[in-house]
Every structure is written in structure tokens, then in C-alpha cells.
Motif scaffolding. Structure first.
Motif, PDB file in Angstrom:
ATOM      1  N   SER A 266       0.832  -1.207   0.000  1.00  0.00           N
ATOM      2  CA  SER A 266       0.000   0.000   0.000  1.00  0.00           C
ATOM      3  C   SER A 266       0.863   1.252   0.000  1.00  0.00           C
ATOM      4  O   SER A 266       0.490   2.268  -0.594  1.00  0.00           O
ATOM      5  N   VAL A 267       2.021   1.184   0.648  1.00  0.00           N
ATOM      6  CA  VAL A 267       2.961   2.312   0.651  1.00  0.00           C
ATOM      7  C   VAL A 267       3.722   2.371  -0.675  1.00  0.00           C
ATOM      8  O   VAL A 267       3.922   3.456  -1.236  1.00  0.00           O
ATOM      9  N   ALA A 268       4.112   1.218  -1.205  1.00  0.00           N
ATOM     10  CA  ALA A 268       4.877   1.174  -2.456  1.00  0.00           C
ATOM     11  C   ALA A 268       4.078   1.769  -3.612  1.00  0.00           C
ATOM     12  O   ALA A 268       4.649   2.425  -4.502  1.00  0.00           O
ATOM     13  N   ARG A 269       2.764   1.576  -3.607  1.00  0.00           N
ATOM     14  CA  ARG A 269       1.938   2.130  -4.688  1.00  0.00           C
ATOM     15  C   ARG A 269       2.013   3.646  -4.710  1.00  0.00           C
ATOM     16  O   ARG A 269       1.918   4.265  -5.783  1.00  0.00           O
ATOM     17  N   SER A 270       2.192   4.263  -3.542  1.00  0.00           N
ATOM     18  CA  SER A 270       2.308   5.721  -3.497  1.00  0.00           C
ATOM     19  C   SER A 270       3.599   6.197  -4.141  1.00  0.00           C
ATOM     20  O   SER A 270       3.735   7.377  -4.474  1.00  0.00           O
ATOM     21  N   GLN A 271       4.569   5.273  -4.319  1.00  0.00           N
ATOM     22  CA  GLN A 271       5.828   5.586  -4.988  1.00  0.00           C
ATOM     23  C   GLN A 271       5.831   5.064  -6.429  1.00  0.00           C
ATOM     24  O   GLN A 271       6.864   4.880  -7.039  1.00  0.00           O
ATOM     25  N   ASN A 272       4.617   4.831  -6.949  1.00  0.00           N
ATOM     26  CA  ASN A 272       4.436   4.440  -8.348  1.00  0.00           C
ATOM     27  C   ASN A 272       4.953   3.037  -8.656  1.00  0.00           C
ATOM     28  O   ASN A 272       5.326   2.740  -9.797  1.00  0.00           O
ATOM     29  N   LEU A 273       4.973   2.155  -7.653  1.00  0.00           N
ATOM     30  CA  LEU A 273       5.384   0.768  -7.852  1.00  0.00           C
ATOM     31  C   LEU A 273       4.147  -0.124  -7.810  1.00  0.00           C
ATOM     32  O   LEU A 273       3.319   0.003  -6.914  1.00  0.00           O
ATOM     33  N   VAL A 274       4.049  -1.021  -8.796  1.00  0.00           N
ATOM     34  CA  VAL A 274       2.902  -1.928  -8.849  1.00  0.00           C
ATOM     35  C   VAL A 274       3.398  -3.362  -8.863  1.00  0.00           C
ATOM     36  O   VAL A 274       4.488  -3.663  -9.363  1.00  0.00           O
ATOM     37  N   ALA A 275       2.583  -4.269  -8.325  1.00  0.00           N
ATOM     38  CA  ALA A 275       2.966  -5.674  -8.205  1.00  0.00           C
ATOM     39  C   ALA A 275       2.675  -6.437  -9.485  1.00  0.00           C
ATOM     40  O   ALA A 275       1.900  -6.002 -10.340  1.00  0.00           O
ATOM     41  N   LEU A 276       3.298  -7.594  -9.629  1.00  0.00           N
ATOM     42  CA  LEU A 276       3.179  -8.447 -10.809  1.00  0.00           C
ATOM     43  C   LEU A 276       1.726  -8.711 -11.174  1.00  0.00           C
ATOM     44  O   LEU A 276       1.359  -8.687 -12.343  1.00  0.00           O
ATOM     45  N   SER A 277       0.870  -8.947 -10.191  1.00  0.00           N
ATOM     46  CA  SER A 277      -0.522  -9.284 -10.464  1.00  0.00           C
ATOM     47  C   SER A 277      -1.285  -8.122 -11.082  1.00  0.00           C
ATOM     48  O   SER A 277      -2.382  -8.297 -11.604  1.00  0.00           O
ATOM     49  N   GLU A 278      -0.691  -6.926 -11.028  1.00  0.00           N
ATOM     50  CA  GLU A 278      -1.375  -5.734 -11.525  1.00  0.00           C
ATOM     51  C   GLU A 278      -0.906  -5.326 -12.920  1.00  0.00           C
ATOM     52  O   GLU A 278      -1.310  -4.310 -13.448  1.00  0.00           O
ATOM     53  N   VAL A 279       0.004  -6.110 -13.518  1.00  0.00           N
ATOM     54  CA  VAL A 279       0.512  -5.799 -14.855  1.00  0.00           C
ATOM     55  C   VAL A 279       0.478  -7.067 -15.695  1.00  0.00           C
ATOM     56  O   VAL A 279       0.160  -8.149 -15.222  1.00  0.00           O
ATOM     57  N   ASN A 280       0.845  -6.945 -16.971  1.00  0.00           N
ATOM     58  CA  ASN A 280       0.861  -8.081 -17.880  1.00  0.00           C
ATOM     59  C   ASN A 280       1.974  -9.048 -17.509  1.00  0.00           C
ATOM     60  O   ASN A 280       3.146  -8.705 -17.587  1.00  0.00           O
ATOM     61  N   ASP A 281       1.615 -10.278 -17.138  1.00  0.00           N
ATOM     62  CA  ASP A 281       2.611 -11.263 -16.706  1.00  0.00           C
ATOM     63  C   ASP A 281       3.668 -11.544 -17.762  1.00  0.00           C
ATOM     64  O   ASP A 281       4.814 -11.845 -17.448  1.00  0.00           O
ATOM     65  N   GLN A 282       3.287 -11.472 -19.034  1.00  0.00           N
ATOM     66  CA  GLN A 282       4.236 -11.812 -20.095  1.00  0.00           C
ATOM     67  C   GLN A 282       5.430 -10.853 -20.134  1.00  0.00           C
ATOM     68  O   GLN A 282       6.506 -11.205 -20.615  1.00  0.00           O
ATOM     69  N   GLU A 283       5.246  -9.659 -19.612  1.00  0.00           N
ATOM     70  CA  GLU A 283       6.346  -8.703 -19.572  1.00  0.00           C
ATOM     71  C   GLU A 283       7.454  -9.161 -18.638  1.00  0.00           C
ATOM     72  O   GLU A 283       8.578  -8.666 -18.702  1.00  0.00           O
ATOM     73  N   TYR A 284       7.121 -10.098 -17.766  1.00  0.00           N
ATOM     74  CA  TYR A 284       8.051 -10.507 -16.722  1.00  0.00           C
ATOM     75  C   TYR A 284       8.752 -11.826 -17.008  1.00  0.00           C
ATOM     76  O   TYR A 284       9.447 -12.342 -16.148  1.00  0.00           O
ATOM     77  N   TRP A 285       8.547 -12.405 -18.163  1.00  0.00           N
ATOM     78  CA  TRP A 285       9.190 -13.693 -18.437  1.00  0.00           C
ATOM     79  C   TRP A 285      10.702 -13.560 -18.229  1.00  0.00           C
ATOM     80  O   TRP A 285      11.300 -12.576 -18.670  1.00  0.00           O
ATOM     81  N   PRO A 286      11.378 -14.541 -17.536  1.00  0.00           N
ATOM     82  CA  PRO A 286      10.835 -15.827 -17.073  1.00  0.00           C
ATOM     83  C   PRO A 286      10.388 -15.839 -15.617  1.00  0.00           C
ATOM     84  O   PRO A 286      10.316 -16.900 -15.007  1.00  0.00           O
ATOM     85  N   LEU A 287      10.104 -14.665 -15.051  1.00  0.00           N
ATOM     86  CA  LEU A 287       9.818 -14.621 -13.612  1.00  0.00           C
ATOM     87  C   LEU A 287       8.585 -15.439 -13.202  1.00  0.00           C
ATOM     88  O   LEU A 287       8.653 -16.149 -12.196  1.00  0.00           O
ATOM     89  N   PRO A 288       7.464 -15.384 -13.920  1.00  0.00           N
ATOM     90  CA  PRO A 288       6.335 -16.224 -13.492  1.00  0.00           C
ATOM     91  C   PRO A 288       6.681 -17.707 -13.453  1.00  0.00           C
ATOM     92  O   PRO A 288       6.321 -18.415 -12.505  1.00  0.00           O
ATOM     93  N   PHE A 289       7.403 -18.192 -14.474  1.00  0.00           N
ATOM     94  CA  PHE A 289       7.797 -19.596 -14.497  1.00  0.00           C
ATOM     95  C   PHE A 289       8.760 -19.904 -13.348  1.00  0.00           C
ATOM     96  O   PHE A 289       8.660 -20.939 -12.691  1.00  0.00           O
TER      97      PHE A 289
END
Length: 329
Positions: A266-289
Motif C-alpha cells: 500500500s505504501v509502495a503504490r504511493s511511490q508508483n510501484l505496482v505488483a506483478l498481479s497488476e501488470v501483464n505477466d508476459q512482460e516478466y518472463w521468465p519470472l512467473p515460471f
């Protein structure tokens, strides 16, 4: 007279003079206070003693081989495992499907203000995650600049260097920790890649590394809610647009990781940081795997049992929210 006896006698007399009743619970309190004083004023009990039975020493060493994850116990102001009592550890790092290397890490005693001087289970999980990433995509670390926050012994930075990272800043706010990390970096022949750096969290302090990192990483940094703002400021400041924060939090006896991280997010979002579940997972390959592989293949069933009994673990992958300007007419 032993210090513990003097301490308990002093407490007993003080209580007697004040007219307080000497109950069994008070005696137990006196004993616990005496033990805390002993721990902070003498050679720490977290280091294996030469007087220990050699067979017991060997059992501890064997249980800690290759970077094994061990059960935790609470001590005054911190936690410890049997492995944190060793003066050094050898960590087996699988760099490729058919190749591995050994990382040698010197460590020192744990206790209040000294938590960065030893290898923690969360740091070992972070290294296992790096293994899973590298096995999924051997080129992922190549050409990347990394910044570690709260580097401790330097283990994770050293592992990332062995995985092929271009350059790494191993940062911590404790000068004694930086000295230990520097020694370990030199010992493992990665000084040309890993630069130990003293860094206190916060926007202004982080400006020296502004938008330096393709990847910011760390573990067990969010236990104090009072540091969430400056920690998230630091992450956001040093991270390049399009880069990732990879963070591991581990539960401890009587302490669950999920509530802590929900608060931090909740604090990180105020610094413009978003979690993996809130963005396109494919951008993070190979992190989801890699995250899936860590849970199901990398950790042994015994290690998963130990981790679950201590409150579980959680991995956050964060990215800067992309700012979208006004649309052109």
C-alpha cells in the motif's frame, strides 16, 4: 561470581527492598532478563563454541551443507538457526542445468543491530529464485545492472554475479555489514562485478544511483513498518523504467509474511510501484515460471515444511507504473 548470578541477585534484592512479592513468575522473569544481559555482554551464543561436543558440531555442519534452509528460533531482538552459529557457510549454486559452483560466505554473530552479519533463510530463498530464473533463461542476467538493498553478507549479489550480471551495487546502511560483504566479495572473486556501497534508504540518499538498476532486489527488509516509505522511495528512485524489483519476505516464528507485505504494498503504490498481479505477466518472463519452479521444484519437501512452519514466504515482483501523458488531439 558469574555475571548471571550477580544479575539475578541484584534483581532479587531490588525487588525485596521495594516490597514486591517474589513469585515463581517473577523468578522466571529475573532469569530471562539475566540471560538477555549475558547474551549482549559476552561472547554471543550464536557462534558454535569450541567446548561443544564435536559430534554435535558435525551434525550442525552437515545439516547446513550446500545452503540448506534450517528451522528458526527466536532470541532476544532477533532470530537464529543452527546454521547462523557457524563462522562460515558453503552455498551450492546451480548456474546452469549441467554446471554448479560453490560460494564461500563468512558470517558473524546475530543479535540486535547485527542482523545483516549472517545468512538468513530469506536470502537463501532469493538465491534459489535466481537459480530458477537462470535455469529458465540463462541470458536473463546478462547485460543487466542490479542493485541489492540490505545486502548483508553479500550472498545474493555474489550469486547474481556468478549468474552473469553485468554489474551489481551491493548496498547496506551498516558499515560493519559492508566490510563483511566486501570481504566475501573478494573471497569469491567477483570484485570486478560487485561494488559494495554504503546506502541509507530515502529519496535523497538514493539519487546517487538514480535510474541505475534494471533489477532491484533484496530480502527480509520490510519487518519494520517505519521504514516502508523510505524503502519504497529508494526502490522507485534507483529503478529504471521497465526494470523490476524482486523481493522475498519470509515468515518467522509467530510472524506471518502476508500481512506485512500487504501493508508495504500500500505504501509502495504511493511511490508508483505496482505488483506483478497488476501488470501483464508476459512482460516478466521468465519470472512467473521461475516463481512456480521455486515452489514446486527448487525447494525440497523438508525445506517447504520448515518454511511453512515459520509462517511461509512470499515473493514480490514490482515495476514502475508507466506514466501516460495527455493524448494528442
Amino acid at each position: 561470581m558469574p555475571l548471571k548470578t550477580i544479575t539475578l541477585l541484584f534483581l532479587f534484592v531490588s525487588c525485596f527492598q521495594s516490597g514486591a512479592a517474589i513469585t515463581l513468575s517473577r523468578l522466571k522473569f529475573f532469569q530471562s532478563v539475566g540471560e538477555m544481559i549475558i547474551m549482549s555482554s559476552s561472547t554471543p551464543s550464536t557462534v558454535i563454541s569450541s567446548s561443544m561436543d564435536s559430534e554435535e558440531n558435525q551434525e550442525i555442519i552437515k545439516s547446513c551443507e550446500n545452503g540448506a534452509i534450517a528451522p528458526e528460533q527466536a532470541i532476544p531482538g532477533a532470530y537464529q538457526t543452527s546454521c547462523t552459529r557457524l563462522p562460515s557457510r558453503e552455498i551450492l549454486l546451480k548456474t546452469k542445468e549441467d554446471a554448479s559452483t560453490i560460494i564461500n560466505i563468512a558470517q558473524e554473530s546475530t543479535g540486535p543491530g547485527q542482523t545483516g552479519m549472517t545468512i538468513w533463510n530469506s536470502g537463501l530463498i532469493l538465491v534459489r529464485l535466481f537459480e530458477a530464473i537462470s535455469l529458465s533463461d540463462p541470458q536473463w542476467f546478462r547485460s543487466k545492472t542490479l542493485v541489492e538493498l540490505g545486502c548483508g553478507t553479500g550472498l545474493a549479489s555474489i550469486a547474481a554475479a556468478k549468474m552473469g550480471a553485468k554489474s551489481i551495487f551491493a548496498t547496506d546502511g551498516n558499515p560493519n555489514v559492508i566490510k563483511l560483504a566486501t570481504d566475501n566479495i573478494m573471497q569469491n572473486d567477483v570484485a570486478q562485478i560487485v561494488q559494495p556501497s554504503l546506502l541509507s534508504w530515502g529519496f535523497l540518499n538514493a539519487m546517487d544511483l538514480s535510474e541505475t538498476a534494471d533489477v532491484v532486489f533484496g530480502s527480509d527488509l520490510t519487518y519494520n513498518s517505519g521504514t516502508w516509505r523510505v524503502l519504497s522511495e529508494t526502490m522507485s528512485t534507483v529503478l529504471k523504467e521497465g526494470g523490476f524489483v524482486v523481493y522475498v519476505s519470509l515468515g518467522h516464528p509467530g510472524f506471518n509474511a502476508n500481512a506485512e507485505l500487504d501493508g508495504f504494498l500500500s505504501v509502495a503504490r504511493s511511490q508508483n510501484l505496482v505488483a506483478l498481479s497488476e501488470v501483464n505477466d508476459q512482460e516478466y518472463w521468465p519470472l512467473p515460471f521461475a516463481l512456480s519452479s521455486l515452489s514446486h521444484n527448487i525447494l525440497s519437501s523438508k525445506e517447504r515444511e520448515i518454511i511453512d512452519s515459520n509462517g511461509g514466504y512470499r515473493v514480490l515482483v514490482l515495476q514502475k507504473r508507466v506514466s501516460i501523458g495527455p493524448r494528442a488531439n
